[in-house]
Scaffold this motif. Sequence first.
Motif, PDB file in Angstrom:
ATOM      1  N   ARG A  35       0.856  -1.191   0.000  1.00  0.00           N
ATOM      2  CA  ARG A  35       0.000   0.000   0.000  1.00  0.00           C
ATOM      3  C   ARG A  35       0.888   1.235   0.000  1.00  0.00           C
ATOM      4  NH1 ARG A  35      -5.447  -0.496   1.547  1.00  0.00           N
ATOM      5  NH2 ARG A  35      -6.042  -2.647   1.900  1.00  0.00           N
ATOM      6  N   ILE A  36       0.474   2.225  -0.779  1.00  0.00           N
ATOM      7  CA  ILE A  36       1.176   3.504  -0.822  1.00  0.00           C
ATOM      8  C   ILE A  36       0.221   4.537  -0.245  1.00  0.00           C
ATOM      9  CG2 ILE A  36       2.305   5.216  -2.285  1.00  0.00           C
ATOM     10  CD1 ILE A  36       2.662   2.967  -4.370  1.00  0.00           C
ATOM     11  N   ASN A  37       0.580   5.101   0.894  1.00  0.00           N
ATOM     12  CA  ASN A  37      -0.282   6.078   1.579  1.00  0.00           C
ATOM     13  C   ASN A  37      -1.700   5.544   1.763  1.00  0.00           C
ATOM     14  OD1 ASN A  37       1.839   7.908   1.693  1.00  0.00           O
ATOM     15  ND2 ASN A  37       1.341   8.745  -0.301  1.00  0.00           N
ATOM     16  N   ARG A  38      -1.823   4.331   2.270  1.00  0.00           N
ATOM     17  CA  ARG A  38      -3.086   3.641   2.567  1.00  0.00           C
ATOM     18  C   ARG A  38      -3.863   3.177   1.338  1.00  0.00           C
ATOM     19  NH1 ARG A  38      -5.793   6.682   7.723  1.00  0.00           N
ATOM     20  NH2 ARG A  38      -4.044   6.377   9.123  1.00  0.00           N
ATOM     21  N   ASP A  39      -3.395   3.451   0.131  1.00  0.00           N
ATOM     22  CA  ASP A  39      -4.070   2.985  -1.088  1.00  0.00           C
ATOM     23  C   ASP A  39      -3.291   1.814  -1.652  1.00  0.00           C
ATOM     24  OD1 ASP A  39      -5.948   5.048  -0.934  1.00  0.00           O
ATOM     25  OD2 ASP A  39      -4.581   6.429  -1.969  1.00  0.00           O
ATOM     26  N   VAL A  48       6.598   6.024  -6.434  1.00  0.00           N
ATOM     27  CA  VAL A  48       6.739   6.457  -5.049  1.00  0.00           C
ATOM     28  C   VAL A  48       7.693   7.641  -5.022  1.00  0.00           C
ATOM     29  CG1 VAL A  48       6.259   4.239  -3.988  1.00  0.00           C
ATOM     30  CG2 VAL A  48       8.585   4.796  -4.588  1.00  0.00           C
ATOM     31  N   ASP A  52       6.282   9.373   1.017  1.00  0.00           N
ATOM     32  CA  ASP A  52       5.226   8.366   0.945  1.00  0.00           C
ATOM     33  C   ASP A  52       5.425   7.333   2.044  1.00  0.00           C
ATOM     34  OD1 ASP A  52       4.054   9.533  -1.250  1.00  0.00           O
ATOM     35  OD2 ASP A  52       4.880   8.124  -2.707  1.00  0.00           O
ATOM     36  N   VAL A  53       4.310   6.809   2.560  1.00  0.00           N
ATOM     37  CA  VAL A  53       4.366   5.757   3.579  1.00  0.00           C
ATOM     38  C   VAL A  53       3.900   4.463   2.930  1.00  0.00           C
ATOM     39  CG1 VAL A  53       3.480   4.965   5.793  1.00  0.00           C
ATOM     40  CG2 VAL A  53       3.964   7.382   5.451  1.00  0.00           C
ATOM     41  N   LYS A  66       8.573   4.628   5.694  1.00  0.00           N
ATOM     42  CA  LYS A  66       8.424   5.950   5.090  1.00  0.00           C
ATOM     43  C   LYS A  66       9.576   6.122   4.104  1.00  0.00           C
ATOM     44  CE  LYS A  66       8.073  10.829   6.143  1.00  0.00           C
ATOM     45  NZ  LYS A  66       8.084  11.846   7.200  1.00  0.00           N
TER      46      LYS A  66
END
Length: 128
Positions: A35-39, A48, A52-53, A66
């Motif tokens: 997942r990239i930033n919850r998506d 990325v 980005d998390v 991160k």
Amino acid sequence: MAPENRQRIDKWLFFSRAVKSRSLAAKLVTAGRVRINRDKAAQASDLVKPGDVLTITLDRTIHVWKVVGTGTRRGPAEEARRLYEDLSPPPVPKEEAVASAIAPLREAGSGRPTKKERRQTDRLFGKD
């Protein structure tokens, strides 16, 4: 072409040493384990950038990283660790993990009936 401060997710995972090869990184992404930033990352070509998390599921563990920078090569582990900041929660101590894995004890007779008890119940209700 993508700007210099962005990088494909499969390449970044390979450079950060999360996986052993870019093809494994692509499979990880398409399986929905990144997942990239919850998506959810839909494709290996998703980009990325620093800030980005990433939430990565690997072998029953969840890593929260991160992105600090993009890599130019798959270098030594020290170089790979500079690409991310680890935000993962600390692992559960082994004593607590083992204690929660043991089934709780219950009193005799509080569970399912034994075969003998089922026969007695059947006789009682006349279901021979």
